[in-house]
Design a protein around this motif. Structure first.
Motif, PDB file in Angstrom:
ATOM      1  N   GLY A   1       0.811  -1.208   0.000  1.00 20.49           N
ATOM      2  CA  GLY A   1       0.000   0.000   0.000  1.00 20.49           C
ATOM      3  C   GLY A   1       0.844   1.257   0.000  1.00 20.49           C
ATOM      4  N   SER A   2       1.928   1.223   0.763  1.00 21.14           N
ATOM      5  CA  SER A   2       2.843   2.363   0.807  1.00 21.14           C
ATOM      6  C   SER A   2       3.427   2.641  -0.567  1.00 21.14           C
ATOM      7  CB  SER A   2       3.962   2.073   1.813  1.00 21.14           C
ATOM      8  OG  SER A   2       5.031   2.979   1.674  1.00 21.14           O
ATOM      9  N   SER A   3       3.816   1.596  -1.263  1.00 22.13           N
ATOM     10  CA  SER A   3       4.402   1.747  -2.604  1.00 22.13           C
ATOM     11  C   SER A   3       3.395   2.361  -3.572  1.00 22.13           C
ATOM     12  CB  SER A   3       4.870   0.388  -3.135  1.00 22.13           C
ATOM     13  OG  SER A   3       5.892  -0.150  -2.326  1.00 22.13           O
ATOM     14  N   TYR A   4       2.150   1.911  -3.481  1.00 18.69           N
ATOM     15  CA  TYR A   4       1.102   2.453  -4.357  1.00 18.69           C
ATOM     16  C   TYR A   4       0.900   3.936  -4.083  1.00 18.69           C
ATOM     17  CZ  TYR A   4      -3.299   2.836  -6.900  1.00 18.69           C
ATOM     18  OH  TYR A   4      -4.279   3.211  -7.796  1.00 18.69           O
ATOM     19  N   ALA A   5       0.828   4.289  -2.810  1.00 15.89           N
ATOM     20  CA  ALA A   5       0.617   5.693  -2.447  1.00 15.89           C
ATOM     21  C   ALA A   5       1.753   6.572  -2.947  1.00 15.89           C
ATOM     22  CB  ALA A   5       0.474   5.822  -0.932  1.00 15.89           C
ATOM     23  N   ILE A   6       2.979   6.090  -2.827  1.00 15.41           N
ATOM     24  CA  ILE A   6       4.139   6.854  -3.295  1.00 15.41           C
ATOM     25  C   ILE A   6       4.114   6.996  -4.813  1.00 15.41           C
ATOM     26  CG2 ILE A   6       6.658   6.783  -3.538  1.00 15.41           C
ATOM     27  CD1 ILE A   6       6.719   5.481  -0.733  1.00 15.41           C
ATOM     28  N   ALA A   7       3.830   5.901  -5.503  1.00 15.43           N
ATOM     29  CA  ALA A   7       3.830   5.911  -6.968  1.00 15.43           C
ATOM     30  C   ALA A   7       2.760   6.844  -7.536  1.00 15.43           C
ATOM     31  CB  ALA A   7       3.627   4.496  -7.507  1.00 15.43           C
ATOM     32  N   HIS A   8       1.664   7.036  -6.783  1.00 15.50           N
ATOM     33  CA  HIS A   8       0.554   7.854  -7.266  1.00 15.50           C
ATOM     34  C   HIS A   8       0.463   9.203  -6.542  1.00 15.50           C
ATOM     35  CE1 HIS A   8      -0.504   3.820  -8.705  1.00 15.50           C
ATOM     36  NE2 HIS A   8      -1.230   4.424  -9.627  1.00 15.50           N
ATOM     37  N   ASN A   9       1.526   9.553  -5.837  1.00  9.69           N
ATOM     38  CA  ASN A   9       1.609  10.864  -5.168  1.00  9.69           C
ATOM     39  C   ASN A   9       0.423  11.127  -4.242  1.00  9.69           C
ATOM     40  OD1 ASN A   9       4.068  11.682  -6.515  1.00  9.69           O
ATOM     41  ND2 ASN A   9       2.824  11.951  -8.361  1.00  9.69           N
ATOM     42  N   LEU A  10       0.055  10.097  -3.492  1.00 17.06           N
ATOM     43  CA  LEU A  10      -1.075  10.218  -2.570  1.00 17.06           C
ATOM     44  C   LEU A  10      -0.549  10.600  -1.195  1.00 17.06           C
ATOM     45  CD1 LEU A  10      -3.025   7.029  -3.749  1.00 17.06           C
ATOM     46  CD2 LEU A  10      -3.526   9.427  -4.321  1.00 17.06           C
ATOM     47  N   ASP A  11      -0.357  11.880  -1.001  1.00 20.60           N
ATOM     48  CA  ASP A  11       0.206  12.377   0.252  1.00 20.60           C
ATOM     49  C   ASP A  11      -0.797  12.351   1.406  1.00 20.60           C
ATOM     50  OD1 ASP A  11       2.602  12.878  -1.055  1.00 20.60           O
ATOM     51  OD2 ASP A  11       2.023  14.932  -1.582  1.00 20.60           O
ATOM     52  N   ASN A  12      -2.034  12.043   1.112  1.00 19.19           N
ATOM     53  CA  ASN A  12      -3.072  11.979   2.154  1.00 19.19           C
ATOM     54  C   ASN A  12      -3.200  10.576   2.744  1.00 19.19           C
ATOM     55  OD1 ASN A  12      -4.156  10.990  -0.303  1.00 19.19           O
ATOM     56  ND2 ASN A  12      -6.254  11.360   0.402  1.00 19.19           N
ATOM     57  N   ILE A  13      -2.236   9.707   2.458  1.00 18.92           N
ATOM     58  CA  ILE A  13      -2.285   8.318   2.924  1.00 18.92           C
ATOM     59  C   ILE A  13      -1.027   7.987   3.715  1.00 18.92           C
ATOM     60  CG2 ILE A  13      -2.246   5.893   2.194  1.00 18.92           C
ATOM     61  CD1 ILE A  13      -3.907   6.752  -0.248  1.00 18.92           C
ATOM     62  N   ALA A  14      -1.219   7.331   4.854  1.00 19.92           N
ATOM     63  CA  ALA A  14      -0.094   6.848   5.664  1.00 19.92           C
ATOM     64  C   ALA A  14      -0.453   5.477   6.222  1.00 19.92           C
ATOM     65  CB  ALA A  14       0.218   7.820   6.803  1.00 19.92           C
ATOM     66  N   PHE A  15       0.552   4.796   6.737  1.00 20.16           N
ATOM     67  CA  PHE A  15       0.349   3.473   7.318  1.00 20.16           C
ATOM     68  C   PHE A  15       1.026   3.398   8.679  1.00 20.16           C
ATOM     69  CE2 PHE A  15      -0.186   2.953   2.807  1.00 20.16           C
ATOM     70  CZ  PHE A  15      -1.288   2.121   2.718  1.00 20.16           C
ATOM     71  N   LEU A  16       0.356   2.725   9.592  1.00 18.40           N
ATOM     72  CA  LEU A  16       0.872   2.510  10.943  1.00 18.40           C
ATOM     73  C   LEU A  16       1.028   1.018  11.166  1.00 18.40           C
ATOM     74  CD1 LEU A  16       1.499   3.327  13.908  1.00 18.40           C
ATOM     75  CD2 LEU A  16      -0.990   3.228  14.317  1.00 18.40           C
ATOM     76  N   ARG A  17       2.244   0.603  11.477  1.00  9.80           N
ATOM     77  CA  ARG A  17       2.488  -0.804  11.741  1.00  9.80           C
ATOM     78  C   ARG A  17       2.476  -1.043  13.246  1.00  9.80           C
ATOM     79  NH1 ARG A  17       7.892  -4.519  10.629  1.00  9.80           N
ATOM     80  NH2 ARG A  17       6.867  -6.515  11.098  1.00  9.80           N
ATOM     81  N   THR A  18       1.401  -1.671  13.705  1.00 11.39           N
ATOM     82  CA  THR A  18       1.270  -1.971  15.130  1.00 11.39           C
ATOM     83  C   THR A  18       0.163  -2.996  15.324  1.00 11.39           C
ATOM     84  OG1 THR A  18       1.082  -0.986  17.332  1.00 11.39           O
ATOM     85  CG2 THR A  18      -0.455  -0.199  15.667  1.00 11.39           C
ATOM     86  N   GLN A  19       0.126  -3.584  16.513  1.00  9.83           N
ATOM     87  CA  GLN A  19      -0.990  -4.444  16.883  1.00  9.83           C
ATOM     88  C   GLN A  19      -2.224  -3.576  17.123  1.00  9.83           C
ATOM     89  OE1 GLN A  19      -1.001  -7.680  16.991  1.00  9.83           O
ATOM     90  NE2 GLN A  19       1.121  -8.359  17.256  1.00  9.83           N
ATOM     91  N   ILE A  20      -3.369  -4.033  16.666  1.00  7.55           N
ATOM     92  CA  ILE A  20      -4.593  -3.259  16.840  1.00  7.55           C
ATOM     93  C   ILE A  20      -4.938  -3.117  18.321  1.00  7.55           C
ATOM     94  CG2 ILE A  20      -7.083  -3.253  16.381  1.00  7.55           C
ATOM     95  CD1 ILE A  20      -6.381  -4.447  13.619  1.00  7.55           C
ATOM     96  N   GLU A  21      -4.519  -4.073  19.124  1.00  8.23           N
ATOM     97  CA  GLU A  21      -4.742  -3.975  20.563  1.00  8.23           C
ATOM     98  C   GLU A  21      -4.091  -2.729  21.173  1.00  8.23           C
ATOM     99  OE1 GLU A  21      -3.786  -6.601  18.932  1.00  8.23           O
ATOM    100  OE2 GLU A  21      -4.736  -8.441  19.671  1.00  8.23           O
ATOM    101  N   GLN A  22      -3.162  -2.129  20.436  1.00 11.20           N
ATOM    102  CA  GLN A  22      -2.404  -0.994  20.962  1.00 11.20           C
ATOM    103  C   GLN A  22      -2.732   0.324  20.272  1.00 11.20           C
ATOM    104  OE1 GLN A  22       1.655  -2.295  20.497  1.00 11.20           O
ATOM    105  NE2 GLN A  22       1.431  -3.988  21.940  1.00 11.20           N
ATOM    106  N   ILE A  23      -3.819   0.378  19.500  1.00 11.14           N
ATOM    107  CA  ILE A  23      -4.065   1.601  18.726  1.00 11.14           C
ATOM    108  C   ILE A  23      -4.374   2.802  19.608  1.00 11.14           C
ATOM    109  CG2 ILE A  23      -4.807   0.407  16.629  1.00 11.14           C
ATOM    110  CD1 ILE A  23      -7.698   1.267  17.421  1.00 11.14           C
ATOM    111  N   ASP A  24      -4.835   2.554  20.837  1.00 11.70           N
ATOM    112  CA  ASP A  24      -5.129   3.711  21.691  1.00 11.70           C
ATOM    113  C   ASP A  24      -3.858   4.436  22.121  1.00 11.70           C
ATOM    114  OD1 ASP A  24      -4.356   1.572  23.262  1.00 11.70           O
ATOM    115  OD2 ASP A  24      -5.744   2.011  24.882  1.00 11.70           O
ATOM    116  N   ALA A  25      -2.702   3.834  21.867  1.00 10.80           N
ATOM    117  CA  ALA A  25      -1.434   4.525  22.123  1.00 10.80           C
ATOM    118  C   ALA A  25      -1.002   5.363  20.928  1.00 10.80           C
ATOM    119  CB  ALA A  25      -0.337   3.511  22.461  1.00 10.80           C
ATOM    120  N   HIS A  26      -1.731   5.237  19.809  1.00 11.11           N
ATOM    121  CA  HIS A  26      -1.309   5.887  18.572  1.00 11.11           C
ATOM    122  C   HIS A  26      -2.315   6.897  18.029  1.00 11.11           C
ATOM    123  CE1 HIS A  26       2.119   3.148  18.192  1.00 11.11           C
ATOM    124  NE2 HIS A  26       1.296   2.198  18.598  1.00 11.11           N
TER     125      HIS A  26
END
Length: 220
Positions: free
Chosen positions: A81-106
């Motif tokens: 997904g990151s590669s696609y966003a970069i290739a298509h200049n989608l600056d409104n997209i980011a990715f967070l790598r974490t366990q969903i159990e910990q999303i309240d920390a992010h």
């Protein structure tokens, strides 16, 4: 670990659109995604268990005036997904790598305008109920992160998981308002909310003849 994965992990480590353990922003973004990452005040949309990011990137293309964060623990998948966003200049997209159990920390309180749960592992065994992404303990976490007028949206091919989630709502274990749902999205009045975007698994299940279930609500 294969060379391909190692190469992807090396890419992830230097990509601006990926926040992961070991990077300066990791664990420090709660309440700051708009100001410090996207540098705008647009609505923040989060997809849980984004996998290869088809839904995150698909929505990001269709709604350039919103910010999107896909969350998953699999770095090799996020790379796609990151590669696609970069290739298509989608600056409104980011990715967070974490366990969903910990999303309240992010993510901060009321920071998320819209949260999508797309085709999660149904965890069918009774002993795994607490690990289902629509279980009450997760819903309590989501409630704190989603803005008061924000939406939670859920798509799945799995009927038992969908019915389990509806039962939690109907029995008051999850308190919601403005609930809408259907057991067959593509034959329903909510078809426009599909936005023409399908994840890999959604396409797989759909091709096998599975009906796609969908619900949305706001927390009460």
């Amino acid at each position: 670990m294969g060379r391909k994965k190692l190469e992807r992990f090396a890419d992830n480590a230097v990509r601006f659109n990926i926040v992961e353990n070991g990077k300066e922003k990791f664990g420090k973004m709660a309440g700051k995604w708009r100001s410090e990452h996207f540098q705008n005040e647009h609505d923040l949309v989060v997809e849980l268990g984004c996998g290869r990011g088809e839904y995150t990137t698909g929505l990001g293309e269709k709604f350039p005036d919103k910010n999107f964060v896909g969350v998953d623990i699999k770095g090799s998948r996020i790379w796609v997904g990151s590669s696609y966003a970069i290739a298509h200049n989608l600056d409104n997209i980011a990715f967070l790598r974490t366990q969903i159990e910990q999303i309240d920390a992010h993510f901060g309180e009321d920071e998320v305008s819209e949260l999508w749960i797309t085709f999660p592992d149904p965890r069918p065994k009774d002993k795994d109920e607490k690990r289902r992404l629509t279980a009450p303990r997760f819903m309590e976490m989501y409630k704190k992160l989603i803005a008061k007028d924000g939406w939670l949206k859920f798509k799945t091919d799995n009927t038992p998981l969908f019915d389990y989630t509806l039962e939690l709502i109907e029995t008051g274990q999850i308190k919601v308002k403005n609930l809408s749902h259907t057991h067959n999205l593509y034959e329903s009045e909510f078809m426009d909310e599909h936005f023409g975007v399908k994840t890999k698994y959604e396409q797989l299940f759909y091709d096998k003849g599975e009906d796609i279930k969908y619900l949305k609500f706001q927390f009460a």
